[in-house]
Design a protein around this motif. Structure first.
Motif, short mmCIF file in Angstrom:
data_model
loop_
_atom_site.label_atom_id
_atom_site.label_comp_id
_atom_site.label_asym_id
_atom_site.label_seq_id
_atom_site.Cartn_x
_atom_site.Cartn_y
_atom_site.Cartn_z
N GLY A 1 -99.25 42.51 81.66
CA GLY A 1 -98.03 43.02 81.06
C GLY A 1 -98.24 43.49 79.64
O GLY A 1 -99.36 43.68 79.17
N GLY A 2 -97.12 43.63 78.94
CA GLY A 2 -97.20 44.11 77.56
C GLY A 2 -97.77 43.08 76.61
O GLY A 2 -98.40 43.44 75.61
N GLY A 3 -97.54 41.80 76.90
CA GLY A 3 -97.99 40.77 75.96
C GLY A 3 -98.81 39.65 76.56
O GLY A 3 -99.44 38.89 75.84
N THR A 4 -98.80 39.51 77.89
CA THR A 4 -99.50 38.39 78.52
C THR A 4 -100.30 38.87 79.72
O THR A 4 -100.01 39.93 80.30
CB THR A 4 -98.51 37.30 78.98
OG1 THR A 4 -97.60 37.88 79.93
CG2 THR A 4 -97.74 36.72 77.80
N PHE A 5 -101.29 38.05 80.10
CA PHE A 5 -102.10 38.37 81.29
C PHE A 5 -102.19 37.13 82.17
O PHE A 5 -102.41 36.02 81.69
CB PHE A 5 -103.51 38.83 80.92
CG PHE A 5 -104.40 38.99 82.12
CD1 PHE A 5 -104.27 40.10 82.94
CD2 PHE A 5 -105.31 38.01 82.47
CE1 PHE A 5 -105.05 40.25 84.08
CE2 PHE A 5 -106.10 38.15 83.61
CZ PHE A 5 -105.97 39.28 84.41
N VAL B 1 -82.20 33.13 87.36
CA VAL B 1 -83.64 32.88 87.43
C VAL B 1 -84.30 33.75 86.38
O VAL B 1 -84.07 34.96 86.34
CB VAL B 1 -84.19 33.20 88.83
CG1 VAL B 1 -85.73 33.15 88.82
CG2 VAL B 1 -83.64 32.24 89.88
N ILE B 2 -85.09 33.15 85.50
CA ILE B 2 -85.83 33.90 84.48
C ILE B 2 -87.32 33.72 84.74
O ILE B 2 -87.78 32.59 84.96
CB ILE B 2 -85.48 33.43 83.05
CG1 ILE B 2 -83.98 33.61 82.78
CG2 ILE B 2 -86.29 34.20 82.01
CD1 ILE B 2 -83.52 33.12 81.42
N THR B 3 -88.07 34.81 84.72
CA THR B 3 -89.50 34.72 85.03
C THR B 3 -90.32 34.43 83.77
O THR B 3 -89.96 34.81 82.66
CB THR B 3 -90.02 36.01 85.67
OG1 THR B 3 -89.80 37.11 84.78
CG2 THR B 3 -89.30 36.28 86.98
N ILE B 4 -91.44 33.72 83.99
CA ILE B 4 -92.39 33.40 82.92
C ILE B 4 -93.80 33.63 83.44
O ILE B 4 -94.05 33.56 84.63
CB ILE B 4 -92.25 31.93 82.45
CG1 ILE B 4 -92.42 30.98 83.65
CG2 ILE B 4 -90.93 31.68 81.74
CD1 ILE B 4 -92.53 29.52 83.29
N PRO B 5 -94.77 33.90 82.54
CA PRO B 5 -96.17 33.98 82.98
C PRO B 5 -96.61 32.65 83.60
O PRO B 5 -96.15 31.58 83.18
CB PRO B 5 -96.93 34.26 81.67
CG PRO B 5 -95.92 34.89 80.77
CD PRO B 5 -94.61 34.23 81.11
N ALA B 6 -97.49 32.72 84.58
CA ALA B 6 -97.95 31.49 85.25
C ALA B 6 -98.68 30.57 84.29
O ALA B 6 -98.70 29.36 84.46
CB ALA B 6 -98.86 31.85 86.43
N SER B 7 -99.31 31.14 83.25
CA SER B 7 -100.09 30.34 82.32
C SER B 7 -99.28 29.83 81.14
O SER B 7 -99.83 29.21 80.23
CB SER B 7 -101.29 31.14 81.80
OG SER B 7 -100.88 32.39 81.29
N PHE B 8 -97.96 30.08 81.12
CA PHE B 8 -97.11 29.51 80.07
C PHE B 8 -97.21 27.99 80.11
O PHE B 8 -97.08 27.39 81.19
CB PHE B 8 -95.65 29.94 80.29
CG PHE B 8 -95.17 30.96 79.29
CD1 PHE B 8 -96.06 31.82 78.67
CD2 PHE B 8 -93.82 31.09 78.99
CE1 PHE B 8 -95.61 32.79 77.77
CE2 PHE B 8 -93.36 32.04 78.09
CZ PHE B 8 -94.26 32.89 77.48
N ASP B 9 -97.44 27.38 78.95
CA ASP B 9 -97.47 25.92 78.92
C ASP B 9 -96.03 25.38 78.87
O ASP B 9 -95.06 26.14 78.85
CB ASP B 9 -98.31 25.40 77.76
CG ASP B 9 -97.83 25.85 76.39
OD1 ASP B 9 -96.59 25.88 76.17
OD2 ASP B 9 -98.66 26.20 75.53
N THR B 10 -95.92 24.06 78.85
CA THR B 10 -94.60 23.44 78.92
C THR B 10 -93.70 23.84 77.75
O THR B 10 -92.51 24.09 77.92
CB THR B 10 -94.76 21.91 78.97
OG1 THR B 10 -95.46 21.56 80.17
CG2 THR B 10 -93.41 21.21 78.98
N ILE B 11 -94.27 23.91 76.55
CA ILE B 11 -93.47 24.24 75.36
C ILE B 11 -92.97 25.68 75.45
O ILE B 11 -91.81 25.97 75.14
CB ILE B 11 -94.28 23.98 74.08
CG1 ILE B 11 -94.49 22.47 73.90
CG2 ILE B 11 -93.57 24.55 72.86
CD1 ILE B 11 -95.36 22.09 72.73
#
Length: 830
Positions: free
Chosen positions: A176-180, A116-126
């Protein structure tokens, strides 16, 4: 049955790997240095690649061969040139190296096929697909993505002693360091559900570091060395300052950390500039630092307030705010949240490890679809045994209900056994092809069960090994879609294309839907005409150009085996998987042909020139509207437009100061800002358009009601009642296309009533007298005179034909719009 168990928090600045092990979570330490976190930093030293803390050490001596902060460019075509290997490295390739290094933390204690790899909730599909691609490149056979706010909530809920008896609303503040991200989470005594989220993929602690470098360190160096344009030169690929840029960022990060604990910090600069050593130091006070970052912090506060307001909640209805992400160590952040929201700000979980911890809980309940050591050998007859199981994968209860429906006449019995041997239901008879059984659970552990399906002779026909129930953990009600998924279709009435919502924001993944459309144009075999299936991620009420195209199928005449005639049916099936793969299946019934594709796009290009061009296009419309409303003395509205205009110009100026070879992520931030400003303009003007549509709706309704007051036919009254039955929902939808469709229904009924009786043409004739833009005024004047005579004689049959003649002389604005809406402008769907 094997569960995934392993989880990775792939961070912008630091990454971690954790494992779920029978109810407990283990976060692995780096064998070198024994730290839990691995800095997301890579150094290339000829044929040697160094990752993590050691890579950071090389910033001072060989920074141009260092790559960091690449998560912020995931999903873009930007690359990092590494001189020592003479190669361009993509963010996906770099991320895969981080993932491979984290696999080494496990010390080969077992094979890692699934993660399982985590991503920001606002990451788009790409961006999501780029992350998944990095996982496969790192050697994983199965990659499941999990949104970071869900992971954080799981960490908090499963490790704190918080008792939740009634439904509560929590805010997860992930800086985080790069995303909110800010997420609104609904929690009850059993499960968590993310109901909404907002975020910025180019806002993070790295921006604080950039501000320290740009506003404090660079001016200090420029003053001491009498330099100019140092900030611009630092970020350019074509200068010799690239390495210095990353070296200064590291110094700034250390200063930021110091200021999170102390009122001031001394910044020591020992760097090489233009082949000369520069050694100086100066002091930064926390007050100056906080003033510098305050606008960024206020952006995050606005996100919190918006997500609360968008869901019609009061601040008092928010139970707590959970802080995660390394940037939340900055004191100003906690202070501003408390002041603005006025609720409990909870920082009880470690903000740097919370995401990995929660993701591991999720991985512990997620069945792995790839397994090396667990292959169940079943009889051939098993393929004919169809079944459905229902149970909670996570529960707080000490027993759980397993329900099954078996679609096989051969199966008459079942048996449930817990894998540790502590429970065995014995062989039981199915009740009308189904069973419901409460099974006891071991507290705080993963309970694995085996279900046997047997025939009347008690031979095992099928063994189900995939049942795992995690006791003591919260259940996650799926992962929500962060944006609407829409299809671009033709709006023939408006002579343009528009978005039609397929899946709404917040819908729980995976999703699948079958849609039936009709061809809005004829496509002949071997012709250059085409049918376009364009799937867009974005606001369904926005312009098609404001969204992100995530799936595009183009079917030309040469691809068809038969002509596709206008009006024929088109069947489109769309599916979005839990990890955001998009599957499109198009079936043309008239041609008996099927077209399908699976989209997992992981890159998109962003050009500074394109940003400027798109701003120029919108600026003209904005400035024209400002002039119009100033002339009408509608100053309040024009001031709102002026704010957008200033924002666009500021963005354009900032874009003109950077080039396409800029190594920072400035252009991605500007592109994001540009899209938001254009969306604001769209929202503002759409509200104006909707107000006009509502006004026209009310006028059409008033005219129809007047006509109905003289109408004795109950059929017309019944039809009117059906039309206005759901008018409140339509008006409140804010969707101009729905309102326009209602206006069309009202007008069609109005004309039907008029045409039902010659006498009804009297009012129609009198209304036409107010029109002044006939194409042939002389002819119109003649018809009006004839109409007056027909009225005097009560010759209503003649009056009907006179009205038809006058109507034909009115300008047809729709025809003019249709001229511009040519076949090559259409998608071919309606």
């Amino acid at each position: 049955m094997k569960t995934i168990n392993f989880a990775i928090d792939l961070g912008t600045t630091n990454s971690l790997i954790a494992k779920y092990d029978d109810g407990t979570i283990k976060i692995y330490n780096n064998p070198i240095g024994l730290k839990q976190t691995l800095p997301s930093c890579i150094a290339f030293r000829g044929n040697r690649t160094v990752i993590g803390d050691k890579a950071l050490d090389y910033l001072e001596k060989d920074a141009e061969n260092i790559c960091m902060l690449f998560k912020r460019k995931m999903g873009t075509q930007d690359t990092y040139y590494v001189p020592s290997i003479d190669k361009e490295m993509s963010p996906i390739e770099l991320s895969s190296l981080i993932l491979k290094e984290l696999k080494n933390f496990v010390n080969d204690e077992e094979v890692l096929n699934s993660v399982v790899i985590t991503i920001p909730a606002s990451f788009d599909t790409i961006q999501s697909n780029a992350t998944k691609k990095a996982g496969y490149m790192a050697g994983f056979k199965e990659v499941v993505l999990l949104q970071e706010p869900i992971a954080a909530c799981l960490a908090f809920a499963n490790t704190s002693n918080t008792k939740v008896n009634e439904k509560q609303n929590w805010i997860v503040y992930d800086f985080g360091g790069g995303t909110f991200d800010v997420a609104l989470v609904e929690v009850n005594d059993r499960e968590l559900k993310v109901t909404d989220n907002l975020g910025d993929n180019y806002l993070g602690g790295a921006d604080f570091d950039n501000l320290i470098v740009e506003k404090l360190i660079v001016p200090f160096i420029e003053e001491k060395l009498s330099l100019t344009n140092l900030w611009k030169d630092l970020k350019s690929k074509t200068t010799n300052f690239k390495g210095l840029y990353f070296e200064l960022l590291k110094i700034a990060e250390e200063a930021k950390k110091e200021l999170s604990h102390y009122e001031d910090t001394e910044v020591e600069l020992d760097i090489d500039i233009n082949t000369e050593n520069f050694y100086e130091s100066f002091t930064i006070k926390r007050e100056a630092f906080e003033e510098l970052i305050r606008p960024k912090v206020e952006q995050t506060i606005t996100f919190i307030q918006d997500v609360i307001k968008n869901n019609q909640l009061l601040k008092t209805q928010i139970e707590r705010v959970i802080l995660i992400g390394g940037s939340t160590y900055v004191p100003l952040i906690k202070k501003r949240i408390s002041e603005a929201i006025g609720v409990e700000v909870n920082s009880s979980i470690d903000p740097t490890s919370a995401v990995a911890l929660g993701a591991a809980y999720y991985a512990g309940s997620k069945p792995a679809t790839v397994s090396d050591d667990e292959i169940t050998k079943e009889k051939v007859v098993e393929d004919s045994v169809d079944f459905k199981l229902f149970y909670e994968q996570n529960t707080r209860d000490l027993e759980e209900l397993i329900t099954a429906k078996i679609n096989s006449k051969e199966v008459g019995n079942y048996r449930i056994m817990r894998r540790d041997g502590g429970y065995d239901s014995g062989v039981k008879t199915l009740d009308d092809g189904s069973f419901s059984e409460f099974v006891p659970l071991l507290e705080g552990r993963l309970n694995q069960f085996k279900i046997q399906l047997l025939n009347s002779e008690l031979d095992v026909l099928k063994t189900i090994e995939t049942v795992a129930i995690n006791q003591g953990s919260y259940n996650v009600q799926g992962q929500p879609l962060p944006n609407d998924i829409c299809m671009e279709i033709d709006d023939l009435d408006a002579s343009t294309t528009r978005l039609e919502k397929v899946f709404a924001k917040g819908s729980i993944l995976p999703l699948k839907k079958k849609i039936y459309k009709t061809a809005s144009k004829t496509i002949l075999q071997q012709s250059q005409s085409n049918l376009i299936i364009n799937i867009i991620e974005g606001n369904s009420r926005g312009l098609p150009s404001s969204g992100l195209s995530i799936g595009y199928i183009e079917i030309f005449g040469k691809d068809l085996e038969e002509d596709l005639i206008k009006g024929t049916d088109i069947e489109i099936e769309l599916e979005v998987t839990e990890s955001r793969d998009l599957k499109i299946n198009v079936f043309l019934q008239a041609c008996d042909q099927e077209f399908k594709n699976v989209f997992s796009e992981s890159e998109r290009a962003i050009s500074v020139n394109k940003i400027n061009m798109e701003i120029n296009t919108v600026l003209g419309d904005v400035e024209a509207l400002i002039r119009e409303h100033n002339s009408e003395e509608n100053f309040e509205y024009s001031q709102q437009l002026e704010t957008i205009r200033v924002g666009l110009i500021e963005t354009q100026i900032a874009a003109s100061l950077i080039t396409d070879d800029d190594v920072s992520d400035a252009k991605f931030q500007l592109d994001d800002k540009k899209r938001k400003l254009i969306q604001d303009f769209d929202d503002l003007t759409r509200n104006k358009v909707i107000a006009k549509e509502i006004e026209e709706y009310n006028e059409s309704k008033e005219s129809l009601e007047y006509q109905l007051s003289y109408e004795k036919n109950e059929h017309f009254r019944d039809k009117y009642s059906r039309i206005i039955k759901n008018e409140r929902e339509v008006i409140n939808s804010g969707n101009k296309y729905l309102i326009r469709a209602k206006i069309k229904e009202l007008d069609e009924l109005y004309y039907a009533i008029i045409k039902s009786s010659d006498e009804n043409f009297i009012s129609y004739f009198l209304n036409l007298k107010f029109c002044t833009d006939f194409s042939n005024q002389r002819r119109a004047d003649k018809l009006f005179k004839e109409g007056e005579k027909a009225l005097d004689k009560q010759d209503y049959k003649s009056l009907r034909h006179i009205v038809y003649g006058l109507t034909a002389l009115l300008p047809d604005h729709e025809k003019e719009k249709q001229k511009n809406f040519k076949d090559d402008s259409r998608t071919g769907l309606s």
